[in-house]
Write a protein that holds these residues in place. Structure first.
Motif, PDB file in Angstrom:
ATOM      1  N   PRO A  21       0.820  -1.206   0.000  1.00 33.31           N
ATOM      2  CA  PRO A  21       0.000   0.000   0.000  1.00 33.31           C
ATOM      3  C   PRO A  21       0.858   1.262   0.000  1.00 33.31           C
ATOM      4  O   PRO A  21       1.923   1.291   0.602  1.00 33.31           O
ATOM      5  N   SER A  22       0.363   2.268  -0.701  1.00 34.17           N
ATOM      6  CA  SER A  22       1.099   3.524  -0.798  1.00 34.17           C
ATOM      7  C   SER A  22       0.598   4.501   0.263  1.00 34.17           C
ATOM      8  O   SER A  22      -0.581   4.829   0.309  1.00 34.17           O
ATOM      9  N   ARG A  23       1.525   4.985   1.123  1.00 31.55           N
ATOM     10  CA  ARG A  23       1.137   5.938   2.152  1.00 31.55           C
ATOM     11  C   ARG A  23       0.805   7.294   1.552  1.00 31.55           C
ATOM     12  O   ARG A  23      -0.149   7.959   1.947  1.00 31.55           O
ATOM     13  N   LEU A  24       1.601   7.705   0.556  1.00 36.52           N
ATOM     14  CA  LEU A  24       1.407   9.032  -0.015  1.00 36.52           C
ATOM     15  C   LEU A  24       0.230   9.087  -0.979  1.00 36.52           C
ATOM     16  O   LEU A  24      -0.240  10.164  -1.329  1.00 36.52           O
ATOM     17  N   ASN A  25      -0.205   7.921  -1.429  1.00 36.08           N
ATOM     18  CA  ASN A  25      -1.341   7.852  -2.341  1.00 36.08           C
ATOM     19  C   ASN A  25      -2.347   6.841  -1.812  1.00 36.08           C
ATOM     20  O   ASN A  25      -2.466   5.744  -2.355  1.00 36.08           O
ATOM     21  N   PRO A  26      -3.041   7.193  -0.724  1.00 40.89           N
ATOM     22  CA  PRO A  26      -3.922   6.213  -0.081  1.00 40.89           C
ATOM     23  C   PRO A  26      -4.897   5.610  -1.087  1.00 40.89           C
ATOM     24  O   PRO A  26      -5.427   6.329  -1.941  1.00 40.89           O
ATOM     25  N   GLY A  27      -5.114   4.322  -0.986  1.00 33.94           N
ATOM     26  CA  GLY A  27      -6.000   3.642  -1.906  1.00 33.94           C
ATOM     27  C   GLY A  27      -5.281   3.092  -3.126  1.00 33.94           C
ATOM     28  O   GLY A  27      -5.851   2.329  -3.882  1.00 33.94           O
ATOM     29  N   SER A  28      -4.023   3.494  -3.305  1.00 30.05           N
ATOM     30  CA  SER A  28      -3.236   2.950  -4.412  1.00 30.05           C
ATOM     31  C   SER A  28      -2.150   2.029  -3.881  1.00 30.05           C
ATOM     32  O   SER A  28      -1.733   2.138  -2.725  1.00 30.05           O
ATOM     33  N   PHE A  29      -1.720   1.141  -4.753  1.00 26.98           N
ATOM     34  CA  PHE A  29      -0.787   0.094  -4.337  1.00 26.98           C
ATOM     35  C   PHE A  29       0.326  -0.068  -5.344  1.00 26.98           C
ATOM     36  O   PHE A  29       0.132   0.109  -6.548  1.00 26.98           O
ATOM     37  N   TYR A  30       1.490  -0.393  -4.826  1.00 27.29           N
ATOM     38  CA  TYR A  30       2.557  -0.903  -5.678  1.00 27.29           C
ATOM     39  C   TYR A  30       2.414  -2.415  -5.730  1.00 27.29           C
ATOM     40  O   TYR A  30       1.789  -3.026  -4.861  1.00 27.29           O
ATOM     41  N   ALA A  31       3.038  -3.009  -6.747  1.00 24.47           N
ATOM     42  CA  ALA A  31       3.209  -4.457  -6.743  1.00 24.47           C
ATOM     43  C   ALA A  31       4.690  -4.737  -6.677  1.00 24.47           C
ATOM     44  O   ALA A  31       5.508  -3.943  -7.150  1.00 24.47           O
ATOM     45  N   LEU A  32       5.046  -5.867  -6.048  1.00 19.71           N
ATOM     46  CA  LEU A  32       6.433  -6.320  -6.113  1.00 19.71           C
ATOM     47  C   LEU A  32       6.598  -7.097  -7.418  1.00 19.71           C
ATOM     48  O   LEU A  32       5.667  -7.769  -7.863  1.00 19.71           O
ATOM     49  N   PRO A  33       7.756  -6.985  -8.051  1.00 24.40           N
ATOM     50  CA  PRO A  33       7.897  -7.542  -9.404  1.00 24.40           C
ATOM     51  C   PRO A  33       7.848  -9.076  -9.415  1.00 24.40           C
ATOM     52  O   PRO A  33       8.496  -9.728  -8.605  1.00 24.40           O
ATOM     53  N   GLN A  34       7.076  -9.602 -10.357  1.00 20.73           N
ATOM     54  CA  GLN A  34       7.134 -11.043 -10.618  1.00 20.73           C
ATOM     55  C   GLN A  34       8.346 -11.356 -11.468  1.00 20.73           C
ATOM     56  O   GLN A  34       8.846 -12.475 -11.485  1.00 20.73           O
ATOM     57  N   SER A  35       8.783 -10.351 -12.199  1.00 17.98           N
ATOM     58  CA  SER A  35      10.033 -10.385 -12.960  1.00 17.98           C
ATOM     59  C   SER A  35      10.227  -8.975 -13.498  1.00 17.98           C
ATOM     60  O   SER A  35       9.278  -8.207 -13.552  1.00 17.98           O
TER      61      SER A  35
END
Length: 578
Positions: free
Chosen positions: A174-188
């Motif tokens: 979860p993104s603190r600076l952009n609540p409601g938005s998320f990063y993903a960790l890379p699958q590759s």
RNA sequence: GGUCCCGUGGUGAAGUCUGGAGUUCACGCCGGCCUGUCAAGCCGGAGGUCGCGGGUUCAAAUCCCGUCGGGACCGCCA
């Protein structure tokens, strides 16, 4: 603090006064004034002769000072690298005391893996883990050497990226600076390495950490490491040559021997002969097509599009119980049933279904399978896909050798299909990722797909896998570098322009400005190292692995986080589901 | 989502099918003896909620149901 490593002392050091540091591997007390202390560091063990050792316990950390001397001839220990010498008249400084360990580090008894992982810091002291992690480091450095020598540039790509719904399940942050938005960790680092090609890097590589939130297995952890690489102005064979070189040097670093040239096999042939796209070619037991034999059969179960068989030499002494178990397994793998036929001395057969087959059919069958007295044949009748799949699993069940037997059998599987299936909505399911270039000879098939989508399943791609002893080490492909073909593929996949712009717009945009033809590959370091050191589970080559349920017995991760953290991230938890 | 296997002093195993006192073996641990061992040896000792909960039974490590944990596999992993 120390002058020498324990395991590196030898007869050359006789007469020297040395100080070694390490852990007490073993103490053998012979009375108040004679004791032997085996001191261990990362290089090995050396015996120290101590006057008084009653207060020294296993796994104490010591600095031992004494004189290296030859052992009396009758006490030389050939089992020990330093067995010809010992440190005499040793004085001991206790640097750290140790409680009795929760399990023995000697390796004499198998220890429950959860206990090992919970106390991994102790487990890492064992020969096995020391060897495995050192081997892993050797593999990494051999790969880097090979890639550097071929002028690849090591580039780090971001860990916090945009989520895309294709492929495996993403881990999200979860993104603190952009609540409601998320990063993903890379699958590759797939998209980034293609951007590097547009960026004129020409040859990129990275030993990349990747994360996929899928169920864990012996050869799968949430987190794993790949050699990730990409090249411009090359074709598939060029990439395979570079990867073969890197894998070869990694293998040589561990086994001392460079593997032979890696054979290539088409996906279709692999499926037909081994029932798998990652065949274990250490052993035979190949699948044989016997559909023709039963083309006019009266046996209802064999009125199927495809009938495949395998023969186990001298396998007919298997009991009814085991046969029933095999049949049950075949059913859990998706088969409708499993037919077995035992062959007797004069060609007569024993089988629950023999009475449904004609003599001609049985004769032709035995001939095709080359079955003689004492053999047993197993048959599956189904559609092609299911028949080869189930028989492929049966083949492994019946013949797969232990992990450290049968040598290292690398194999390139090439000419994968572009699509593996047509989904319920009529859209093809990509076998690799949507940036895979179709085989040039099959491009026109794509054009005719409007009329008959099923021809799509015959379209080959320029994708290839590297397989070792039945494990998929990695895969790669020639990428699409032209926007028109890419858009054609997105159309076929049912991804409209809006959607593709939203998900992959940055890649599509990049391709507007001069994208070189490029191709790449990635293979799993964990799997390669495990097979090279003869481990059947990648947890054995990972310093701090997770359990099959995704928890870490050492740190107890994952853990709840407190309300304040949730607030900051703009998250609220649903009540637990029961 | 599914199938199968495992859970017994600190560790590893046997005991479970066929119910009868926490029984056994090896390692480790603690104490004693011991001056050439190296899986040291000898003597003695401590250490248990048989994963947890419920049921059946006069009686449960053992049988039944549930649950938790671990593992292997199928599905899943473009």
């Amino acid at each position: 603090m120390r002058t020498d490593y324990c395991g590196r002392l030898s007869s050359d050091d006789i007469g020297r006064t040395v100080t070694v540091c390490g852990w007490v591997s073993k103490r053998r007390e012979h009375g108040e004034h004679l004791a032997f202390v085996d001191l261990r560091d990362r290089t090995g063990i050396v015996q120290c002769v101590v006057d008084h050792a009653h207060d020294i316990r296993s796994e104490y950390v010591l600095a031992v000072t004494g004189t290296v001397r030859e052992r009396p001839p009758e006490t030389v220990n050939d089992e020990l690298a330093t067995g010809a010498i010992e440190i005499g008249e040793a004085t001991v400084e206790i640097l750290s005391q140790a409680d009795p360990t929760p399990f023995q580090l000697s390796g004499r008894v198998e220890v429950d893996e959860t206990i090992r992982i919970r106390h991994r810091y102790l487990d890492l002291r064992t020969d096995r883990m020391q060897r495995n992690l050192r081997s892993r480091a050797l593999v990494n450095s051999a790969i880097r050497r090979a890639m550097d020598a071929q002028e690849f540039v090591e580039i780090e790509t971001p860990m916090l990226i945009a989520s895309t719904p294709e492929g495996a399940r993403d881990f999200v942050v979860p993104s603190r600076l952009n609540p409601g938005s998320f990063y993903a960790l890379p699958q590759s680092p797939q998209l980034f390495k293609q951007l590097c090609m547009v960026g004129g890097i020409d040859r990129y590589y990275q030993i990349a950490r990747c994360m996929r939130d899928e169920d864990l297995r012996a050869d799968r952890q949430f987190e794993f490491s790949q050699l990730d690489m990409e090249m411009s102005f090359v074709d598939g064979p060029d990439v395979r040559s570079v990867v073969s070189q890197a894998v070869g040097e990694a293998t040589e670093a561990i086994t001392g021997q460079k593997p032979k040239d890696i054979p290539e096999i088409s996906w279709r042939e692999a499926m037909n002969r081994y029932g798998s796209d990652k065949p274990d070619t250490r052993f035979g037991l190949e699948l044989v097509d016997v559909t023709d034999v039963f083309s006019e059969t009266d046996f209802n179960a064999f009125k199927a599009p495809c009938i495949k068989g395998i023969k186990v030499e001298s396998g007919s002494d298997i009991g009814r119980n085991q046969l029933d178990q095999l049949t049950d397994k075949a059913k859990t793998w998706g088969a409708k049933g499993l037919v077995w036929i035992k062959v007797g001395a004069s060609g007569e057969v024993t089988s629950p279904v023999a009475k449904f087959m004609s003599e001609t059919e049985i004769g032709d069958l035995l001939e095709k399978l080359n079955a003689v007295d004492g053999d047993i044949c197993y048959l599956i009748a189904d559609d092609w896909k299911r028949a080869v799949h189930v028989l492929g699993l049966l083949r492994l069940e019946l013949g797969k050798p232990p992990v450290n037997e049968g040598g290292l059998h690398f194999l390139w599987v090439i000419d994968f299909p572009l699509f593996e299936d047509i989904d319920d909505a009529g859209n093809p399911v990509p076998a690799h990722h949507p940036f895979t270039m179709p085989h040039p000879d099959d491009l026109e098939l794509l054009e005719t797909a409007d009329k008959d989508p099923s021809v799509l399943l015959d379209v080959r791609s320029q994708a290839y896998d590297l397989v070792l002893n039945g494990w998929e080490l990695g895969s790669g492909s020639v990428r699409i570098h032209r926007r028109d073909i890419q858009q054609q593929i997105f159309d076929l996949l049912g991804i409209n322009e809006d959607e593709s712009q939203k998900k992959f717009g940055f890649l599509m945009d990049a391709f507007r400005y001069g994208a070189p033809p490029h191709a790449g590959f990635a293979f799993g370091i964990d799997r390669l190292v495990a097979l090279l050191v003869g481990e059947e589970n990648i947890r054995e080559v990972i310093a701090f692995p997770k359990s099959q349920s995704g928890t870490d017995p050492l740190t107890e991760a994952p853990t709840p986080i407190d309300a304040k953290q949730l607030d900051e991230l703009g998250l609220r938890l649903l009540p637990p589901v029961n």
